[in-house]
Design a protein around this motif. Sequence first.
Motif, PDB file in Angstrom:
ATOM      1  N   PRO A 253       0.752  -1.174   0.052  1.00  0.00           N
ATOM      2  CA  PRO A 253       0.155  -0.058  -0.101  1.00  0.00           C
ATOM      3  C   PRO A 253       0.858   1.183  -0.079  1.00  0.00           C
ATOM      4  CG  PRO A 253      -1.113  -1.739   1.631  1.00  0.00           C
ATOM      5  CD  PRO A 253       0.467  -2.027   1.142  1.00  0.00           C
ATOM      6  N   PRO A 254       0.458   2.275  -0.700  1.00  0.00           N
ATOM      7  CA  PRO A 254       1.230   3.587  -0.635  1.00  0.00           C
ATOM      8  C   PRO A 254       1.304   4.193   0.865  1.00  0.00           C
ATOM      9  CG  PRO A 254      -0.523   3.756  -2.383  1.00  0.00           C
ATOM     10  CD  PRO A 254      -0.846   2.313  -1.432  1.00  0.00           C
ATOM     11  N   GLY A 255       2.577   4.537   0.838  1.00  0.00           N
ATOM     12  CA  GLY A 255       3.016   5.186   2.253  1.00  0.00           C
ATOM     13  C   GLY A 255       3.463   4.175   3.043  1.00  0.00           C
ATOM     14  N   THR A 256       3.508   3.117   2.611  1.00  0.00           N
ATOM     15  CA  THR A 256       4.101   1.914   3.804  1.00  0.00           C
ATOM     16  C   THR A 256       5.654   1.984   3.471  1.00  0.00           C
ATOM     17  OG1 THR A 256       2.217   0.559   3.419  1.00  0.00           O
ATOM     18  CG2 THR A 256       4.078  -0.513   4.304  1.00  0.00           C
ATOM     19  N   ASP A 257       6.232   2.199   4.763  1.00  0.00           N
ATOM     20  CA  ASP A 257       7.495   2.321   4.796  1.00  0.00           C
ATOM     21  C   ASP A 257       8.166   0.917   5.001  1.00  0.00           C
ATOM     22  OD1 ASP A 257      10.343   3.260   4.370  1.00  0.00           O
ATOM     23  OD2 ASP A 257      10.323   3.912   6.599  1.00  0.00           O
ATOM     24  N   PHE A 258       9.200   0.373   4.356  1.00  0.00           N
ATOM     25  CA  PHE A 258       9.788  -0.820   4.815  1.00  0.00           C
ATOM     26  C   PHE A 258      11.236  -0.636   4.360  1.00  0.00           C
ATOM     27  CE2 PHE A 258       8.616  -1.144   0.186  1.00  0.00           C
ATOM     28  CZ  PHE A 258       9.636  -1.887  -0.287  1.00  0.00           C
ATOM     29  N   THR A 259      12.031  -1.581   4.924  1.00  0.00           N
ATOM     30  CA  THR A 259      13.530  -1.806   4.506  1.00  0.00           C
ATOM     31  C   THR A 259      13.840  -3.074   3.699  1.00  0.00           C
ATOM     32  OG1 THR A 259      14.004  -2.854   6.803  1.00  0.00           O
ATOM     33  CG2 THR A 259      14.110  -0.152   6.551  1.00  0.00           C
ATOM     34  N   VAL A 260      14.919  -3.368   3.046  1.00  0.00           N
ATOM     35  CA  VAL A 260      15.237  -4.548   2.372  1.00  0.00           C
ATOM     36  C   VAL A 260      16.116  -5.260   3.397  1.00  0.00           C
ATOM     37  CG1 VAL A 260      16.277  -5.448   0.538  1.00  0.00           C
ATOM     38  CG2 VAL A 260      14.915  -3.366   0.448  1.00  0.00           C
ATOM     39  N   ALA A 261      15.935  -6.232   3.714  1.00  0.00           N
ATOM     40  CA  ALA A 261      16.864  -7.075   4.489  1.00  0.00           C
ATOM     41  C   ALA A 261      18.323  -7.417   3.798  1.00  0.00           C
ATOM     42  CB  ALA A 261      16.421  -8.638   4.658  1.00  0.00           C
ATOM     43  N   ASP A 262      19.407  -6.899   4.796  1.00  0.00           N
ATOM     44  CA  ASP A 262      20.606  -7.133   4.016  1.00  0.00           C
ATOM     45  C   ASP A 262      21.156  -8.666   3.875  1.00  0.00           C
ATOM     46  OD1 ASP A 262      23.135  -6.655   3.356  1.00  0.00           O
ATOM     47  OD2 ASP A 262      23.934  -5.246   4.787  1.00  0.00           O
ATOM     48  N   ALA A 263      21.480  -9.072   2.960  1.00  0.00           N
ATOM     49  CA  ALA A 263      22.044 -10.321   2.407  1.00  0.00           C
ATOM     50  C   ALA A 263      23.392 -10.413   1.932  1.00  0.00           C
ATOM     51  CB  ALA A 263      20.865 -10.855   1.469  1.00  0.00           C
ATOM     52  N   SER A 264      24.064 -11.450   2.104  1.00  0.00           N
ATOM     53  CA  SER A 264      25.100 -11.728   1.703  1.00  0.00           C
ATOM     54  C   SER A 264      25.146 -12.055   0.143  1.00  0.00           C
ATOM     55  CB  SER A 264      25.837 -12.783   2.372  1.00  0.00           C
ATOM     56  OG  SER A 264      25.085 -14.078   2.102  1.00  0.00           O
ATOM     57  N   GLU A 265      26.401 -11.498  -0.639  1.00  0.00           N
ATOM     58  CA  GLU A 265      26.221 -11.771  -1.877  1.00  0.00           C
ATOM     59  C   GLU A 265      26.473 -13.211  -2.227  1.00  0.00           C
ATOM     60  OE1 GLU A 265      28.847  -8.730  -3.197  1.00  0.00           O
ATOM     61  OE2 GLU A 265      27.655  -7.131  -3.021  1.00  0.00           O
ATOM     62  N   THR A 266      25.545 -13.908  -2.743  1.00  0.00           N
ATOM     63  CA  THR A 266      25.885 -15.384  -3.263  1.00  0.00           C
ATOM     64  C   THR A 266      26.716 -15.386  -4.309  1.00  0.00           C
ATOM     65  OG1 THR A 266      23.906 -15.347  -4.270  1.00  0.00           O
ATOM     66  CG2 THR A 266      23.718 -16.099  -2.116  1.00  0.00           C
ATOM     67  N   ALA A 267      27.501 -16.332  -4.360  1.00  0.00           N
ATOM     68  CA  ALA A 267      28.308 -16.687  -5.645  1.00  0.00           C
ATOM     69  C   ALA A 267      27.346 -17.256  -6.584  1.00  0.00           C
ATOM     70  CB  ALA A 267      29.444 -17.585  -5.445  1.00  0.00           C
TER      71      ALA A 267
END
Length: 615
Positions: A253-267
């Motif tokens: 929904p518009p206005g919903t703030d969220f963050t992206v989970a930090d993930a290790s860079e897979t090979a």
Amino acid sequence: MKLSVLMAAMVLAGCAVTPRPATQQEVTDRVKADTARMYVAQAPITAPVTLDEAVARALKYDLDYRLKKMESALAFGLTDYASYDMLPKLLTTAGYKSRNNDSGGTSIGIEDKLISLRPSTSEERTHSLASAEFSWNVLDFGVSYYRARQQSDQFLIAEERRRKVVQNLLQDVRAAYWRALGAQRLAAQSKDVLERANLALARSREAEAQRVIPAVLALNYQRALLDATSLINQRRQDLEYAKSELAALMNVPPGTDFTVADASETALPSAPTDVRKLEELALLQRPELREEDFKQRITADETRKQLLGMLPGISFDYGAHYDSNQYLYNKNWMQGGISVGWNLMRLIALPSLNKTQEQQVKTDEARRMALSMAVMTQLRVGAERYRLALEDFKLADNAAQVDKRLADYTRDSVTAKLDSELEAIRTQARALLGAYQRANAYANAQIAFGRLYNTLGYDPLPDNFEGDELPKLTERVRQHLRTTEQGSFALDSNLFGRAPSVSIHLAGVEDPVLQVRMKAQLSQLLERNQISVDESKGMPLTFNLERGTGASLEQATWHIGMSDSQGHSRGVALHTAAMPAQARNSAWEATLVAATTSKMPQIRTWLAMPQETAQ
């Protein structure tokens, strides 16, 4: 008469319809209702979103996928509805008849032409009618049968389009996630470096005005810093837009703030080398090509339907009738009949129909071949783009490491001089730009990997996931992503399973050297017939030699059998040949090759048998 005219005028007035535009209130209500329904029954975001959860949310809540799922359900419903057209028709009628005078009349003799002057009637002025009659037309049954088959293929086409939406969702979410993660990782550092860069620009202009440093040196420094700042803003914007794209894909929904989970860079897997094998897989399971297969079947059924319509129509009718007319001797009766009708004029169109069918088949083949060529080109370009993306990431990674070391060195060696401090800020800006370029290069490598995987026509989830809750669906997506990233483009179809393979077992041959040579010949023969040999995982294929001795001839009987992994027999075949006494080993090898070649259809049948068919 006046009453009739008045009634006709009223009917005509009622049929006059004028255009009625939608009011603002109606549009506003529609917007509110649609907006409220867009985000209904969605699980709220309570933690940083991982790639697995992002894909799961897109599969569960994306509106485009919902639309394709509804279209598929509609096509299935129409398929079920079309099958009922093949049933006989049960026609029920009821009516009421009334007239203002009596029906009837006089009659005339056929032979003597004498006229009966006494009028008579056999029908009441007012009476009611009713009937219930079964009617079945053989021609309509055949047409309805092919129409139902066409509708079932339309459902399969809708399913292929749904598959394509799911595949594109995985690719788009993968691209948006890694770009958004790169922007999130560098957001704080970017803000700090840009503030220091703006401050350094101001100080450089002030130093230039006060002639603390040479004007040329100051201008070169300002130009280098402005170039780095401009590139940083450009890269940052490219990556930050991805978060909005990710939110749209997840239907947040518009206005919903969220963050992206930090993930290790897979090979990531290395670039594929057997592109030809990948082409075969893409041609086998791409939704667009499978859709063309179903369209070809629809075209063939349309021709059969048209040809069937040129045949005579045979109709069977049987039912019960009732008439309240008191002059009838029997008011209730059963009536049946059969009729044949044939429109002979339609036969004139037969040559035109055949010609049109031939042109349609050629058109379908040309379109399918053009699409196949496009798929093969897309695959080769995707494989090359993925290889180049991996190389670009390696270069960007090395460059980012060098820029970071240079920025650290410059920061540690800063002196009290103005030019030394400004140079440190410039190198930090350059290091930040290198970090953005590295993040962008890794995201591009992930995008190229997803695009290549999508080109092969693989499904993110092979079965129906509509009933899965979000946590369960997330776990299934996680397992799928882990499998794909570790599989290095496994060369098997997720639609049709792995290619059939067998393991060879020889019995009745005592000479070990002859056994090795026979197994080698069998492996070559089976491989030439597209049956791979896997001694560890293949289905056991047994060749048992039985010898029958004689005076001058010897009888060789090969017992060929196959069993599944659970030991259930899938079939046994025999091949007998006459051999001279004391025959050479090459002759025995020839009998084995002949036996295998003659029983190759049976071997293919055994391989194609499902597990439950084995005895």
